[in-house]
Write a protein that holds these residues in place. Structure first.
Motif, short mmCIF file in Angstrom:
data_model
loop_
_atom_site.label_atom_id
_atom_site.label_comp_id
_atom_site.label_asym_id
_atom_site.label_seq_id
_atom_site.Cartn_x
_atom_site.Cartn_y
_atom_site.Cartn_z
N TYR A 113 0.45 -1.29 0.06
CA TYR A 113 -0.16 0.13 -0.61
C TYR A 113 1.10 1.10 -0.30
CZ TYR A 113 -4.61 2.21 1.37
OH TYR A 113 -5.12 2.73 1.64
N ASP A 160 4.42 5.12 6.58
CA ASP A 160 5.74 5.89 6.63
C ASP A 160 5.37 7.36 6.21
OD1 ASP A 160 7.61 4.55 7.34
OD2 ASP A 160 8.46 3.63 5.28
N TYR A 202 11.07 -6.15 13.41
CA TYR A 202 12.15 -5.46 13.26
C TYR A 202 13.46 -5.21 13.84
CZ TYR A 202 8.79 -2.29 10.97
OH TYR A 202 7.68 -1.55 9.80
N ASP A 242 10.74 -1.27 21.45
CA ASP A 242 10.05 -1.62 20.48
C ASP A 242 9.68 -3.20 20.44
OD1 ASP A 242 9.45 -0.75 17.50
OD2 ASP A 242 11.47 -1.87 16.97
N LYS A 266 1.16 -6.02 19.59
CA LYS A 266 0.38 -5.57 17.57
C LYS A 266 -0.54 -7.04 18.20
CE LYS A 266 4.12 -3.79 15.26
NZ LYS A 266 5.03 -3.84 13.72
P1 FAD Z 1 4.62 0.37 14.21
O1 FAD Z 1 4.09 -0.71 14.91
O2 FAD Z 1 3.32 1.32 14.76
O3 FAD Z 1 5.44 1.32 15.09
C1 FAD Z 1 5.91 2.17 14.31
C2 FAD Z 1 6.49 3.06 15.47
O4 FAD Z 1 6.49 3.23 16.21
C3 FAD Z 1 7.89 2.57 16.05
O5 FAD Z 1 9.14 2.63 16.33
C4 FAD Z 1 7.24 1.37 17.41
O6 FAD Z 1 8.21 0.74 18.38
C5 FAD Z 1 6.49 2.98 17.89
N1 FAD Z 1 5.89 2.76 18.29
C6 FAD Z 1 4.26 1.45 18.15
N2 FAD Z 1 3.93 2.75 19.56
C7 FAD Z 1 3.58 3.52 19.40
C8 FAD Z 1 3.53 4.21 20.86
N3 FAD Z 1 1.39 3.66 20.98
N4 FAD Z 1 3.55 5.26 21.12
C9 FAD Z 1 4.99 5.67 21.08
N5 FAD Z 1 5.54 4.87 19.69
C10 FAD Z 1 5.45 4.21 19.45
N6 FAD Z 1 5.13 0.87 4.57
C11 FAD Z 1 3.63 1.26 4.01
O7 FAD Z 1 3.49 2.20 3.48
N7 FAD Z 1 3.39 0.65 2.48
C12 FAD Z 1 3.50 -0.64 3.33
O8 FAD Z 1 2.78 -1.94 2.18
C13 FAD Z 1 4.50 -1.53 3.90
N8 FAD Z 1 5.10 -2.70 4.15
C14 FAD Z 1 5.16 -3.52 4.76
C15 FAD Z 1 6.14 -4.81 5.12
C16 FAD Z 1 6.43 -5.03 5.94
C17 FAD Z 1 6.78 -6.79 5.94
C18 FAD Z 1 7.16 -4.47 6.81
C19 FAD Z 1 8.16 -4.59 7.92
C20 FAD Z 1 7.13 -3.16 7.13
C21 FAD Z 1 6.37 -2.55 6.06
N9 FAD Z 1 6.58 -1.34 5.25
C22 FAD Z 1 5.06 -0.69 4.65
C23 FAD Z 1 6.71 -0.36 6.31
C24 FAD Z 1 6.55 -0.05 7.19
O9 FAD Z 1 5.31 1.34 7.32
C25 FAD Z 1 7.01 0.66 8.48
O10 FAD Z 1 8.21 0.54 8.70
C26 FAD Z 1 7.10 1.74 9.09
O11 FAD Z 1 7.43 2.93 9.60
C27 FAD Z 1 6.04 1.31 10.52
O12 FAD Z 1 5.24 0.26 10.25
P2 FAD Z 1 4.77 -0.15 11.62
O13 FAD Z 1 3.22 -0.88 11.16
O14 FAD Z 1 5.55 -1.43 11.96
O15 FAD Z 1 4.72 0.37 13.16
#
Ligand code: FAD
Length: 309
Positions: free
Chosen positions: A62, A122, A160, A173, A180
């Motif tokens: 996405y 992101d 990660y 993290d 999740k």
């Molecule tokens: P989260 O799990 O929400 O974490 C993000 C950051 O915030 C982490 O540093 C976490 O420790 C921190 N955090 C979480 N909750 C809190 C809180 N309550 N308070 C403070 N900090 C917090 N990106 C796209 O745009 N499109 C895609 O299709 C896509 N596909 C992906 C597929 C995979 C398998 C992976 C591993 C990544 C993908 N990504 C994609 C990239 C992803 O969107 C980025 O890595 C993004 O920066 C983090 O997403 P996440 O869901 O891991 O975030």
């Protein structure tokens, strides 16, 4: 009990074969929505090339800020049609209200899509800091909770091994990953990595934190080291020196680069199998050749009915 690495590898492969009737490890393939007709045709070729391996699922990404919403949806349908396997629709929190995301999720469920890869996303291009939408899901854990309220989706989330670059600490993290999964995600899929030990230490820490759900290693078969380096800077993945050295001097030699890419990924997966990993998620970069070769080496063979189809 296997005594050396070669024996452990054989035992790991054998275990996979027995458990899944000759199928080797479970594999899944990720694609991104292409931007041109030519790239679309080449993606279709990749889907046709990989479908006979009968993956557990395929997924479609996405775009940042939901920029590919309708295209992702179209390609989810196309992958299902060409691949004949379950398809996961990636979904992010960026730039949308909860109501908009819930409505999209509901329409996906109603159209038969049962698997969501739930991510925070992101920051949109041109910005560097992530700002949650004021009425949106702030983080992926919130999105997982929201999706669970919509329907009984299969949900994959990101993990990660080298720690997410914005995380307050490795422990924070890991707490987030557990949140999740506890919120109802089915499995975690990792960001790509190259150092097997990094993954193994991460998996040990996850188990110590009480995580019992599956953590699937994300594998990227690298053929273009320059673009990998650029992308890795943004997502915080380390590109080791030994890997860049392997591609040294091959800028004009794509065939040899493909061979190197396959051998690196085969070695990585084989070592992970020896340590008990029995499923792999491939970031295919919309190409079939190298991923196919890696799967073949791991014992994943084309299923006869899919080849005939
Ligand atoms: P989260 O799990 O929400 O974490 C993000 C950051 O915030 C982490 O540093 C976490 O420790 C921190 N955090 C979480 N909750 C809190 C809180 N309550 N308070 C403070 N900090 C917090 N990106 C796209 O745009 N499109 C895609 O299709 C896509 N596909 C992906 C597929 C995979 C398998 C992976 C591993 C990544 C993908 N990504 C994609 C990239 C992803 O969107 C980025 O890595 C993004 O920066 C983090 O997403 P996440 O869901 O891991 O975030």
């Amino acid at each position: 009990m296997p005594t050396n690495l070669a024996e452990k590898r054989t035992a790991a492969r054998g275990a996979g074969r027995t458990a899944r009737g000759g199928a080797g490890p479970r594999v899944s393939f990720e694609f991104f929505p292409p931007k041109t007709d030519k790239a679309g045709a080449s993606l279709e070729e990749a889907i046709r090339g990989l479908a006979p391996l009968a993956p557990q699922f395929m997924t479609v990404t996405y775009g940042a800020g939901g920029s590919t919403q309708s295209v992702t949806r179209q390609w989810v349908d196309r992958v299902a049609e060409l691949g004949g396997t379950p398809v996961g629709h990636h979904l992010t929190c960026v730039g949308a209200t909860r109501a908009e995301i819930d409505a999209l999720a509901r329409s996906l469920w109603n159209d038969g899509i049962r698997h969501i890869v739930a991510l925070r996303g992101d920051p949109p291009q041109g910005t560097t800091r992530y700002e949650p939408h004021p009425d949106g899901y702030a983080f992926a854990a919130d999105l997982v909770e929201g999706l669970r309220r919509v329907a009984d989706f299969e949900i994959s989330v990101g993990a990660y091994p080298e720690v997410h670059p914005e995380a307050a600490s490795a422990a924070a993290d890991m707490d987030n990953l557990k949140r999740k999964l506890d919120a109802g995600a089915t499995r975690a899929i990792t960001q790509y990595f190259f150092d097997v030990e990094t993954f193994l230490r991460f998996r040990d820490r996850a188990h110590a934190a009480g995580i019992t759900k599956e953590i699937v290693p994300g594998i990227i078969p690298v053929t273009n080291i320059e673009s990998l380096i650029r992308f890795s800077e943004a997502c915080g993945a380390t590109v080791p020196r030994w890997l860049t050295d392997l591609f040294d001097g091959l800028q004009e030699d794509p065939e040899t680069r493909q061979m190197i890419a396959a051998s690196v990924a085969i070695e990585q997966c084989t070592r992970l199998q020896a340590e008990g990993a029995d499923s792999f998620h491939f970031y295919t970069l919309n190409r079939a050749n190298v991923t196919r070769a890696v799967c073949h080496a791991l014992g994943v063979r084309a299923s006869a009915d899919k080849v005939a189809a």
